[in-house]
Each structure stands twice: as C-alpha cells, then as structure tokens.
Design a protein around this motif. Structure first.
Motif, mmCIF file in Angstrom:
data_model
loop_
_atom_site.group_PDB
_atom_site.id
_atom_site.type_symbol
_atom_site.label_atom_id
_atom_site.label_comp_id
_atom_site.label_asym_id
_atom_site.label_seq_id
_atom_site.Cartn_x
_atom_site.Cartn_y
_atom_site.Cartn_z
ATOM 1 N N LEU A 1 -3.949 2.476 1.161
ATOM 2 C CA LEU A 1 -5.079 1.826 1.819
ATOM 3 C C LEU A 1 -6.028 2.847 2.432
ATOM 4 C CD1 LEU A 1 -6.367 -0.881 2.583
ATOM 5 C CD2 LEU A 1 -4.896 -0.917 4.631
ATOM 6 N N SER A 2 -5.512 4.012 2.766
ATOM 7 C CA SER A 2 -6.354 5.048 3.384
ATOM 8 C C SER A 2 -7.451 5.527 2.434
ATOM 9 C CB SER A 2 -5.492 6.234 3.825
ATOM 10 O OG SER A 2 -4.970 6.922 2.709
ATOM 11 N N ARG A 3 -7.290 5.298 1.138
ATOM 12 C CA ARG A 3 -8.337 5.692 0.177
ATOM 13 C C ARG A 3 -9.587 4.835 0.352
ATOM 14 N NH1 ARG A 3 -5.642 8.983 -3.544
ATOM 15 N NH2 ARG A 3 -3.445 8.464 -3.827
ATOM 16 N N ARG A 4 -9.395 3.565 0.773
ATOM 17 C CA ARG A 4 -10.527 2.635 0.943
ATOM 18 C C ARG A 4 -10.912 2.442 2.400
ATOM 19 N NH1 ARG A 4 -6.875 -0.430 -1.922
ATOM 20 N NH2 ARG A 4 -6.793 -2.008 -0.305
ATOM 21 N N ASP A 5 -9.947 2.659 3.288
ATOM 22 C CA ASP A 5 -10.173 2.406 4.715
ATOM 23 C C ASP A 5 -9.975 3.707 5.480
ATOM 24 O OD1 ASP A 5 -10.062 1.723 7.393
ATOM 25 O OD2 ASP A 5 -8.854 -0.075 7.067
ATOM 26 N N PRO A 6 -11.070 4.329 5.924
ATOM 27 C CA PRO A 6 -10.948 5.614 6.617
ATOM 28 C C PRO A 6 -10.223 5.507 7.954
ATOM 29 C CG PRO A 6 -13.218 4.852 6.637
ATOM 30 C CD PRO A 6 -12.453 3.914 5.756
ATOM 31 N N HIS B 1 0.804 -1.223 0.000
ATOM 32 C CA HIS B 1 0.000 0.000 0.000
ATOM 33 C C HIS B 1 0.836 1.272 0.000
ATOM 34 C CE1 HIS B 1 -3.334 -2.649 0.599
ATOM 35 N NE2 HIS B 1 -2.888 -3.049 1.777
ATOM 36 N N LEU B 2 2.129 1.113 0.029
ATOM 37 C CA LEU B 2 3.024 2.272 0.055
ATOM 38 C C LEU B 2 3.007 3.013 -1.289
ATOM 39 C CD1 LEU B 2 5.527 3.913 1.136
ATOM 40 C CD2 LEU B 2 6.919 2.144 0.062
ATOM 41 N N GLN B 3 2.863 4.320 -1.203
ATOM 42 C CA GLN B 3 3.104 5.172 -2.366
ATOM 43 C C GLN B 3 4.061 6.265 -1.910
ATOM 44 O OE1 GLN B 3 -0.271 6.910 -4.343
ATOM 45 N NE2 GLN B 3 1.021 8.121 -5.678
ATOM 46 N N LEU B 4 5.120 6.470 -2.669
ATOM 47 C CA LEU B 4 6.100 7.492 -2.329
ATOM 48 C C LEU B 4 5.812 8.752 -3.121
ATOM 49 C CD1 LEU B 4 9.262 5.222 -2.266
ATOM 50 C CD2 LEU B 4 8.068 6.200 -0.294
ATOM 51 N N LEU C 1 5.733 0.885 13.136
ATOM 52 C CA LEU C 1 6.252 -0.350 13.723
ATOM 53 C C LEU C 1 5.191 -1.446 13.791
ATOM 54 C CD1 LEU C 1 8.388 1.200 16.591
ATOM 55 C CD2 LEU C 1 9.100 0.563 14.275
ATOM 56 N N GLU C 2 3.920 -1.045 13.810
ATOM 57 C CA GLU C 2 2.809 -1.997 13.795
ATOM 58 C C GLU C 2 1.743 -1.424 12.886
ATOM 59 O OE1 GLU C 2 1.373 -2.411 17.756
ATOM 60 O OE2 GLU C 2 3.071 -3.623 18.413
ATOM 61 N N CYS C 3 1.074 -2.286 12.139
ATOM 62 C CA CYS C 3 0.004 -1.789 11.273
ATOM 63 C C CYS C 3 -0.934 -2.927 10.903
ATOM 64 C CB CYS C 3 0.595 -1.183 9.999
ATOM 65 S SG CYS C 3 -0.688 -0.500 8.942
ATOM 66 N N PRO C 4 -2.234 -2.752 11.154
ATOM 67 C CA PRO C 4 -3.188 -3.820 10.819
ATOM 68 C C PRO C 4 -3.371 -3.987 9.308
ATOM 69 C CG PRO C 4 -4.341 -1.874 11.599
ATOM 70 C CD PRO C 4 -2.886 -1.609 11.807
ATOM 71 N N GLY C 5 -2.974 -2.992 8.539
ATOM 72 C CA GLY C 5 -3.148 -3.072 7.090
ATOM 73 C C GLY C 5 -1.913 -3.518 6.345
ATOM 74 N N HIS C 6 -0.829 -3.747 7.049
ATOM 75 C CA HIS C 6 0.426 -4.087 6.367
ATOM 76 C C HIS C 6 0.242 -5.328 5.494
ATOM 77 C CE1 HIS C 6 4.532 -5.948 6.183
ATOM 78 N NE2 HIS C 6 4.757 -4.743 5.703
ATOM 79 N N ALA C 7 0.609 -5.191 4.227
ATOM 80 C CA ALA C 7 0.542 -6.297 3.275
ATOM 81 C C ALA C 7 1.918 -6.395 2.618
ATOM 82 C CB ALA C 7 -0.537 -6.023 2.227
ATOM 83 N N PRO C 8 2.698 -7.403 3.005
ATOM 84 C CA PRO C 8 4.061 -7.502 2.464
ATOM 85 C C PRO C 8 4.050 -7.564 0.937
ATOM 86 C CG PRO C 8 3.726 -9.060 4.256
ATOM 87 C CD PRO C 8 2.384 -8.466 3.938
#
Ligand code: SF4
Length: 75
Positions: free
Chosen positions: A51-56, A35-38, A67-74
């Motif tokens: 991911l913030s575009r779909r998940d407020p 979900h990273l965009q630079l 360091l922690e994120c429920p949305g992290h997708a490797p």
C-alpha cells in the motif's frame, strides 16, 4: 475451481506460512493483510507494505508487530 488451481493455492499458502513464521518480531496485522509482501533473504524475511506504493502515508517497511493500521485489508 479446478483441482490444479486449488493445489497451487495450497502450495502458495504453505510457502507464505513458512515465510511468515520466520518474520521477527511477529508481524501482527500485516500477517493477515492483502497489502503484505514478504521479502526473503537467506537470513531474514522482511515485511513490505504494498500500500505504501500508492499511499505515501504508509510505511514501506512497517514497524512490527503492527497492532493497528488504517490500511489493513483482511485477505
Ligand atoms: S496496510 Fe498496514 S497491515 Fe497491511 S501490510 Fe501495510 S502496514 Fe501491514
């Protein structure tokens, strides 16, 4: 995979790695997330969470290092 596509991915990965190295503070989990965009400017590189575009519930510009994120997708 065609050689040309492989070369292109390698170039894209190199560009991403250079941009990631400019992120301060270091991005933590975001660096390895799909979900990273630079967002690059002349002086800085910002981490935007796609991911913030779909998940407020997700921050558009996460506090770093993440360091922690429920949305992290490797990636
Ligand atoms: S989902 Fe989490 S780890 Fe992935 S880019 Fe967004 S804030 Fe960073």
């Amino acid at each position: 995979m065609p050689d040309r596509m492989r070369e292109s991915m390698t170039r894209d990965e190199a560009i991403k790695a250079r941009a990631l190295a400019r992120v301060r503070p270091a991005p933590g989990l975001c660096a390895t997330c799909q979900h990273l965009q630079l967002i690059e400017s002349a002086q800085s590189v910002f981490v935007l969470c796609e991911l913030s575009r779909r998940d407020p519930g997700m921050p558009r510009y996460p506090r770093l290092p993440r360091l922690e994120c429920p949305g992290h997708a490797p990636d």
